[in-house]
Design a protein around this motif. Structure first.
Motif, PDB file in Angstrom:
ATOM      1  N   LEU A 182       3.298  -4.860 -10.044  1.00  0.00           N
ATOM      2  CA  LEU A 182       4.758  -4.251 -10.085  1.00  0.00           C
ATOM      3  C   LEU A 182       4.637  -3.284  -9.200  1.00  0.00           C
ATOM      4  O   LEU A 182       5.777  -3.150  -8.358  1.00  0.00           O
ATOM      5  N   LYS A 183       3.625  -2.218  -8.856  1.00  0.00           N
ATOM      6  CA  LYS A 183       3.823  -1.228  -8.176  1.00  0.00           C
ATOM      7  C   LYS A 183       3.867  -1.673  -6.631  1.00  0.00           C
ATOM      8  O   LYS A 183       4.824  -1.097  -5.940  1.00  0.00           O
ATOM      9  N   ALA A 184       3.165  -2.694  -6.379  1.00  0.00           N
ATOM     10  CA  ALA A 184       3.418  -3.307  -4.970  1.00  0.00           C
ATOM     11  C   ALA A 184       4.742  -3.882  -4.650  1.00  0.00           C
ATOM     12  O   ALA A 184       5.350  -3.595  -3.296  1.00  0.00           O
ATOM     13  N   ILE A 185       5.280  -4.627  -5.432  1.00  0.00           N
ATOM     14  CA  ILE A 185       6.631  -5.053  -5.110  1.00  0.00           C
ATOM     15  C   ILE A 185       7.870  -3.989  -5.146  1.00  0.00           C
ATOM     16  O   ILE A 185       8.728  -4.118  -4.275  1.00  0.00           O
ATOM     17  N   ILE A 186       7.670  -2.923  -5.813  1.00  0.00           N
ATOM     18  CA  ILE A 186       8.547  -1.928  -5.974  1.00  0.00           C
ATOM     19  C   ILE A 186       8.304  -1.113  -4.622  1.00  0.00           C
ATOM     20  O   ILE A 186       9.254  -0.542  -4.003  1.00  0.00           O
ATOM     21  N   LEU A 187       7.128  -0.639  -4.092  1.00  0.00           N
ATOM     22  CA  LEU A 187       6.752   0.040  -3.016  1.00  0.00           C
ATOM     23  C   LEU A 187       7.447  -0.906  -1.816  1.00  0.00           C
ATOM     24  O   LEU A 187       8.091  -0.259  -0.808  1.00  0.00           O
ATOM     25  N   GLU A 188       7.125  -2.241  -1.776  1.00  0.00           N
ATOM     26  CA  GLU A 188       7.818  -3.020  -0.837  1.00  0.00           C
ATOM     27  C   GLU A 188       9.258  -2.990  -0.284  1.00  0.00           C
ATOM     28  O   GLU A 188       9.730  -2.575   0.920  1.00  0.00           O
ATOM     29  N   VAL A 189       9.835  -2.890  -1.496  1.00  0.00           N
ATOM     30  CA  VAL A 189      11.394  -2.711  -1.230  1.00  0.00           C
ATOM     31  C   VAL A 189      11.863  -1.323  -0.912  1.00  0.00           C
ATOM     32  O   VAL A 189      12.879  -1.008  -0.393  1.00  0.00           O
ATOM     33  N   SER A 190      10.874  -0.347  -1.063  1.00  0.00           N
ATOM     34  CA  SER A 190      10.930   1.181  -0.773  1.00  0.00           C
ATOM     35  C   SER A 190      10.872   1.423   0.554  1.00  0.00           C
ATOM     36  O   SER A 190      10.998   2.581   1.035  1.00  0.00           O
ATOM     37  N   ALA A 191      10.066   0.630   1.308  1.00  0.00           N
ATOM     38  CA  ALA A 191       9.822   0.968   2.878  1.00  0.00           C
ATOM     39  C   ALA A 191      11.095   1.026   3.550  1.00  0.00           C
ATOM     40  O   ALA A 191      12.034   0.360   3.494  1.00  0.00           O
ATOM     41  N   ASP A 433       7.145 -10.132   1.749  1.00  0.00           N
ATOM     42  CA  ASP A 433       6.433 -10.863   0.811  1.00  0.00           C
ATOM     43  C   ASP A 433       4.957 -10.503   0.644  1.00  0.00           C
ATOM     44  O   ASP A 433       4.286  -9.989  -0.006  1.00  0.00           O
ATOM     45  N   LEU A 434       4.446 -10.785   1.998  1.00  0.00           N
ATOM     46  CA  LEU A 434       2.990 -10.841   2.476  1.00  0.00           C
ATOM     47  C   LEU A 434       2.690  -9.194   2.535  1.00  0.00           C
ATOM     48  O   LEU A 434       1.479  -8.817   2.039  1.00  0.00           O
ATOM     49  N   LEU A 435       3.597  -8.261   2.697  1.00  0.00           N
ATOM     50  CA  LEU A 435       3.490  -6.736   2.551  1.00  0.00           C
ATOM     51  C   LEU A 435       3.100  -6.587   1.259  1.00  0.00           C
ATOM     52  O   LEU A 435       1.866  -5.765   0.783  1.00  0.00           O
ATOM     53  N   ALA A 436       4.000  -7.142   0.299  1.00  0.00           N
ATOM     54  CA  ALA A 436       3.660  -6.560  -1.174  1.00  0.00           C
ATOM     55  C   ALA A 436       2.291  -7.264  -1.607  1.00  0.00           C
ATOM     56  O   ALA A 436       1.408  -6.685  -2.129  1.00  0.00           O
ATOM     57  N   ILE A 437       1.771  -8.493  -1.161  1.00  0.00           N
ATOM     58  CA  ILE A 437       0.631  -8.935  -1.529  1.00  0.00           C
ATOM     59  C   ILE A 437      -0.406  -8.276  -0.894  1.00  0.00           C
ATOM     60  O   ILE A 437      -1.497  -8.112  -1.506  1.00  0.00           O
TER      61      ILE A 437
END
Length: 448
Positions: A182-191, A433-437
């Motif tokens: 969850l942290k990863a996908i929230i961070l991704e959209v925060s970039a 998507d790959l950034l979040a992964i």
């Protein structure tokens, strides 16, 4: 007091019920019962074990189960399932569960074909089941009374205790990994700036979603992340794990669309994070090194491009199939088939090197996003544009990667490029998507 006649009558009644179900639904059936010696087949241990294994059956076959019947009797709890599948496939899966699961030897999972034929292990070259207490075949120990009834019951109780200890470890892994997903996908959209993607400051190249849409969507997937991690933390094969998480992914899509009023924010992420998180948990369960997650992904997704095998015979093609025919592009699916090699041998290092150099996490995300944009055949871009725009994006990203390889990011330049991409309606969603992964895998690496 044990009554043999009553026991035999109940067995006959169960067989009669099984045959009725086969005749009514014209499908194979799977019958789950406790494999527990003695008269007390309804005490806590066998009943609890059957309920645990019932959950496994439901997760593996999910929507393919068209009818369920539970029988409570002197035989102990029995579940009968009519399942839309071939009897051969059902029996192979039943054998794997019996052989692989910690509690597999503590149950009998019988399969009958739609004509009532009772499959045996012998039909598939399998050996009879091994004794719980020694290396002999179970039927030999039973016939020779090698072990006492109490010894076998104690062995089954020990198996249950081992399973419950494993569940404690699973819970710890599930909590840690799901929070980091969850942290990863929230961070991704925060970039930010994010080259046409949604961020806290802009809708990017999108009209139907914003930062808050992604927040709603992300939190709607929290339970999904927990479910796939629990499914992966298992001795079962990656193929059975995939059967479980595929159905979970379908439910997660429904929940995502409900949270976003039918806006597709994370459909690709559901697929990617589901596979990655489940197999990270599988690697953790098997005590494998971190990089073996890649091998597990490669094994699970070995047939992911099979849809393209007979593509020349199709009259109606999906967008992805058209891209494959015209340009040979397979996008993220190709990355997954290769075990996320682009991440394990590329973007994780970019992300981690930036953090290790003391850069802010936003800068680490941007460096990683630029790297991925330069190396991915992003079908999300091609969904709106042509191959020339994709090549333009990849070339621009590769130039940026080289430009800033040994220097600080020029945030003003990146903002200018973001505005350019937005004006051209470019959105590198596959790279996002790959950034979040990448971040998720980087975060969990310390657990291996």
């Amino acid at each position: 007091m044990f009554n043999l006649e009553e026991f035999l009558l109940m067995r006959e009644k169960r067989v009669e019920i099984q045959n009725e179900i086969i005749q009514e639904f014209k499908t194979p059936i799977l019958v789950l019962r406790a494999n527990y010696p003695g008269e007390e087949k309804n005490n806590f241990v066998p009943k609890y074990i059957v309920e645990i294994m019932k959950k496994e059956i439901l997760q593996i076959f999910n929507s393919h189960i068209i009818f369920t019947k539970k029988i409570d009797s002197i035989e102990g709890p029995t579940y009968i399932y009519a399942i839309k599948s071939s009897g051969e496939e059902l029996k192979k899966i039943a054998m794997e569960i019996e052989d692989s699961h910690i509690l597999g030897r503590c149950v009998d999972i019988d399969v009958f074909d739609k004509d009532g034929y009772p499959f045996s292990r012998k039909d598939f070259g399998g050996e009879k089941r091994q004794c719980l207490l020694c290396d002999q075949m179970a039927f030999l120990c039973g016939r020779n009374r090698t072990h006492t009834q109490m010894e076998v019951q104690e062995a089954i109780s020990n198996k249950l205790e081992s399973y419950l200890m494993m569940e404690n470890s699973k819970a710890k892994t599930t909590n840690s990994f799901s929070n980091l997903a969850l942290k990863a996908i929230i961070l991704e959209v925060s970039a930010s700036p994010s080259f046409g993607l949604v961020s806290p400051h802009t809708k990017g190249s999108h009209e139907d979603m914003d930062f808050f849409t992604f927040i709603d969507s992300g939190f709607s997937l929290n339970n999904y992340f927990k479910e796939v991690i629990e499914a992966g933390y298992s001795p079962l094969s990656v193929d059975l794990i995939f059967k479980k998480i595929r159905h979970m992914g379908k439910i997660a899509e429904i929940e995502m669309f409900t949270a976003t009023n039918n806006v597709n924010t994370h459909k690709g992420m559901i697929f990617l994070m589901g596979i990655t998180a489940a197999l990270a948990a599988k690697a953790k369960y098997e005590k494998l090194p971190f990089n073996d997650i890649s091998l597990l992904i490669k094994e699970m997704c070995r047939n992911i491009l099979k849809d393209f095998d007979n593509i020349h015979k199709k009259t109606v093609l999906t967008h992805g199939e058209k891209l494959y025919v015209k340009h040979g592009i397979v996008g993220v699916r190709g990355v997954v088939k290769n075990g996320l090699d682009l991440i394990f041998n590329g973007s994780i290092e970019v992300f981690q090197n930036s953090l290790n150099a003391g850069e802010h996490i936003n800068h680490a995300m941007l460096r990683t996003l630029i790297f991925l944009m330069g190396n991915l055949e992003d079908t999300t871009i091609l969904h709106r544009h042509d191959i020339e725009i994709l090549n333009f994006v990849r070339s621009r990203a590769n130039d940026l990667h080289l430009k800033f390889d040994n220097s600080d990011l020029d945030m003003n330049l990146l903002s200018e490029i973001e505005n350019e991409f937005i004006s051209k309606r470019i959105s590198p969603g596959g790279a996002a998507d790959l950034l979040a992964i990448t971040m998720f895998l980087s975060f969990i690496k310390k657990y291996f």
